[in-house]
Design a protein around this motif. Structure first.
Motif, PDB file in Angstrom:
ATOM      1  N   VAL A   1       3.017  -4.223  -0.273  1.00  0.00           N
ATOM      2  CA  VAL A   1       2.653  -3.302   0.674  1.00  0.00           C
ATOM      3  C   VAL A   1       4.000  -3.000   1.795  1.00  0.00           C
ATOM      4  N   GLU A   2       4.646  -4.236   2.255  1.00  0.00           N
ATOM      5  CA  GLU A   2       5.754  -4.238   2.895  1.00  0.00           C
ATOM      6  C   GLU A   2       6.698  -3.259   2.380  1.00  0.00           C
ATOM      7  N   MET A   3       6.991  -3.596   1.272  1.00  0.00           N
ATOM      8  CA  MET A   3       8.195  -2.795   0.547  1.00  0.00           C
ATOM      9  C   MET A   3       7.918  -1.323   0.359  1.00  0.00           C
ATOM     10  N   LEU A   4       6.706  -1.028  -0.267  1.00  0.00           N
ATOM     11  CA  LEU A   4       6.091   0.317  -0.103  1.00  0.00           C
ATOM     12  C   LEU A   4       6.258   1.251   1.254  1.00  0.00           C
ATOM     13  N   LYS A   5       6.153   0.375   2.216  1.00  0.00           N
ATOM     14  CA  LYS A   5       6.182   1.021   3.773  1.00  0.00           C
ATOM     15  C   LYS A   5       7.611   1.225   3.837  1.00  0.00           C
ATOM     16  N   ASP A   6       8.670   0.472   3.510  1.00  0.00           N
ATOM     17  CA  ASP A   6       9.986   0.686   3.648  1.00  0.00           C
ATOM     18  C   ASP A   6      10.330   2.059   3.081  1.00  0.00           C
ATOM     19  N   PHE A   7       9.923   2.376   1.918  1.00  0.00           N
ATOM     20  CA  PHE A   7      10.070   3.609   1.105  1.00  0.00           C
ATOM     21  C   PHE A   7       9.366   4.799   1.818  1.00  0.00           C
ATOM     22  N   GLY A   8       8.257   4.681   2.820  1.00  0.00           N
ATOM     23  CA  GLY A   8       7.428   5.506   3.072  1.00  0.00           C
ATOM     24  C   GLY A   8       6.579   6.110   1.998  1.00  0.00           C
ATOM     25  N   TRP A   9       6.178   4.980   1.111  1.00  0.00           N
ATOM     26  CA  TRP A   9       5.458   5.169  -0.113  1.00  0.00           C
ATOM     27  C   TRP A   9       4.022   4.578   0.010  1.00  0.00           C
ATOM     28  N   ASP A  10       3.476   4.274   1.394  1.00  0.00           N
ATOM     29  CA  ASP A  10       2.267   3.899   1.588  1.00  0.00           C
ATOM     30  C   ASP A  10       1.155   4.666   1.981  1.00  0.00           C
ATOM     31  N   VAL A  11       1.455   6.066   1.714  1.00  0.00           N
ATOM     32  CA  VAL A  11       0.469   7.185   2.131  1.00  0.00           C
ATOM     33  C   VAL A  11       0.035   7.910   0.921  1.00  0.00           C
ATOM     34  N   PRO A  12      -1.179   8.527   0.978  1.00  0.00           N
ATOM     35  CA  PRO A  12      -1.406   9.565   0.246  1.00  0.00           C
ATOM     36  C   PRO A  12      -0.443  10.562   0.005  1.00  0.00           C
ATOM     37  N   GLY A  13      -0.486  10.672  -1.814  1.00  0.00           N
ATOM     38  CA  GLY A  13       0.946  11.604  -2.163  1.00  0.00           C
ATOM     39  C   GLY A  13       1.968  10.720  -2.611  1.00  0.00           C
ATOM     40  N   SER A  14       2.063   9.616  -2.230  1.00  0.00           N
ATOM     41  CA  SER A  14       2.946   8.476  -2.793  1.00  0.00           C
ATOM     42  C   SER A  14       3.100   8.529  -4.229  1.00  0.00           C
ATOM     43  N   PRO A  15       4.600   8.536  -4.596  1.00  0.00           N
ATOM     44  CA  PRO A  15       4.542   8.198  -6.082  1.00  0.00           C
ATOM     45  C   PRO A  15       4.183   7.126  -6.788  1.00  0.00           C
ATOM     46  N   VAL A  16       3.692   6.020  -5.946  1.00  0.00           N
ATOM     47  CA  VAL A  16       3.465   4.754  -6.337  1.00  0.00           C
ATOM     48  C   VAL A  16       1.977   4.513  -6.449  1.00  0.00           C
ATOM     49  N   ARG A  17       1.447   3.693  -7.495  1.00  0.00           N
ATOM     50  CA  ARG A  17       0.029   3.367  -7.338  1.00  0.00           C
ATOM     51  C   ARG A  17       0.205   1.838  -7.762  1.00  0.00           C
ATOM     52  N   VAL A  18      -0.791   0.899  -7.362  1.00  0.00           N
ATOM     53  CA  VAL A  18      -0.917  -0.267  -7.687  1.00  0.00           C
ATOM     54  C   VAL A  18      -2.033  -0.778  -8.703  1.00  0.00           C
ATOM     55  N   MET A  19      -1.862  -1.451  -9.656  1.00  0.00           N
ATOM     56  CA  MET A  19      -2.767  -1.853 -10.707  1.00  0.00           C
ATOM     57  C   MET A  19      -2.957  -3.438 -10.482  1.00  0.00           C
TER      58      MET A  19
END
Length: 259
Positions: free
Chosen positions: A139-157
């Motif tokens: 999650v810390e890394m995804l926040k670095d990319f701004g990818w911790d929000v709705p519409g992010s290109p990343v999903r976690v499985m």
């Protein structure tokens, strides 16, 4: 509906899984998304490796969790896939950087630099000696990319419901995929997974339990199915309205879809 084609560990049918070379091949084929497994090294780096040990993919002893990134960087993660490559005098010389251990940060940087949207499905592996630290670092890394929000290109499985709960608490905007490999697990999970969670059954499970796919969609959940490599399995996914197929053969599946 356009079914998303996600490259399982990269274009791993023809390339060594989880290497940068495998992911670049998948991108070149036109894959809509990339899938990776992540593990935490002893010095706190997230790396794209499926197995807990290194015997299969790096032909070395040791566990990913007990080694530093610098030690992993010394290993060859590609030769196992084509052990006779050195005997081919006509083969082009390979860039060794494409065959080394791949950090998640490098993979995300590669995707961020593209001129088209490519999604990334990140699976956290459990059990692990580091427990919830894996999701915290992710999650810390995804926040670095701004990818911790709705519409992010990343999903976690994950197969771990608890692991996905951790992600949901730390970053509610991230899309979650609950992986399933046994029918009885769905009976329990259907009562507890969030309404917006995606379900990720394996294609083998959908073959064994022909009505399971309908039960999941009737419950209001989209499906992302792994690992879809044949015409028959692709056809079954299309019949079920599966939103994403995760495949070792992205170029082949895209061709079968007329793309």
């Amino acid at each position: 509906m356009t079914t998303q084609v996600v490259a399982h560990r990269g274009a791993s049918d023809e390339n060594a899984e989880h290497t940068l070379g495998a992911y670049l091949a998948a991108l070149e084929s036109g894959a809509d998304g990339l899938e990776c497994d992540v593990r935490l090294t002893a010095d706190g780096h997230l790396v794209c490796v499926h197995d807990r040990d290194l015997r299969r993919t790096a032909q070395a002893r040791g566990l990913v969790s007990t080694m530093d990134l610098a030690d992993l960087n010394e290993l060859d993660f590609a030769t196992w896939k084509n052990p006779w490559a050195d005997l081919d005098d006509e083969a082009p010389e390979r860039d060794e950087s494409l065959d080394r251990v791949l950090t998640l940060r490098k993979l995300l940087e590669t995707v961020a630099d593209l001129d088209r949207r490519v999604e990334v499905a990140i699976e956290t592996k459990h059990p692990t000696r580091y427990g919830g630290l894996v999701e915290r670092r992710l999650v810390e890394m995804l926040k670095d990319f701004g990818w911790d929000v709705p519409g992010s290109p990343v999903r976690v499985m994950s197969f771990s419901f608890t692991a996905l709960q951790r992600v949901e608490r730390a970053a509610p905007g991230i899309q979650l995929v609950q992986l399933v490999d046994k029918a009885q697990h769905w009976s329990m999970l259907r009562r507890v997974v969030g309404p917006g969670w995606i379900m990720g059954p394996g294609i083998a499970l959908l073959r064994e339990q022909p009505r399971l796919g309908e039960r999941i969609t009737t419950a209001g959940h989209d499906m992302h199915v792994w690992t879809v490599n044949t015409d028959r399995d692709l056809e079954r996914c299309l019949e079920l309205g599966v939103k994403a197929v995760i495949t070792d053969r992205p170029a082949y599946i895209l061709e079968r879809l007329g793309r």
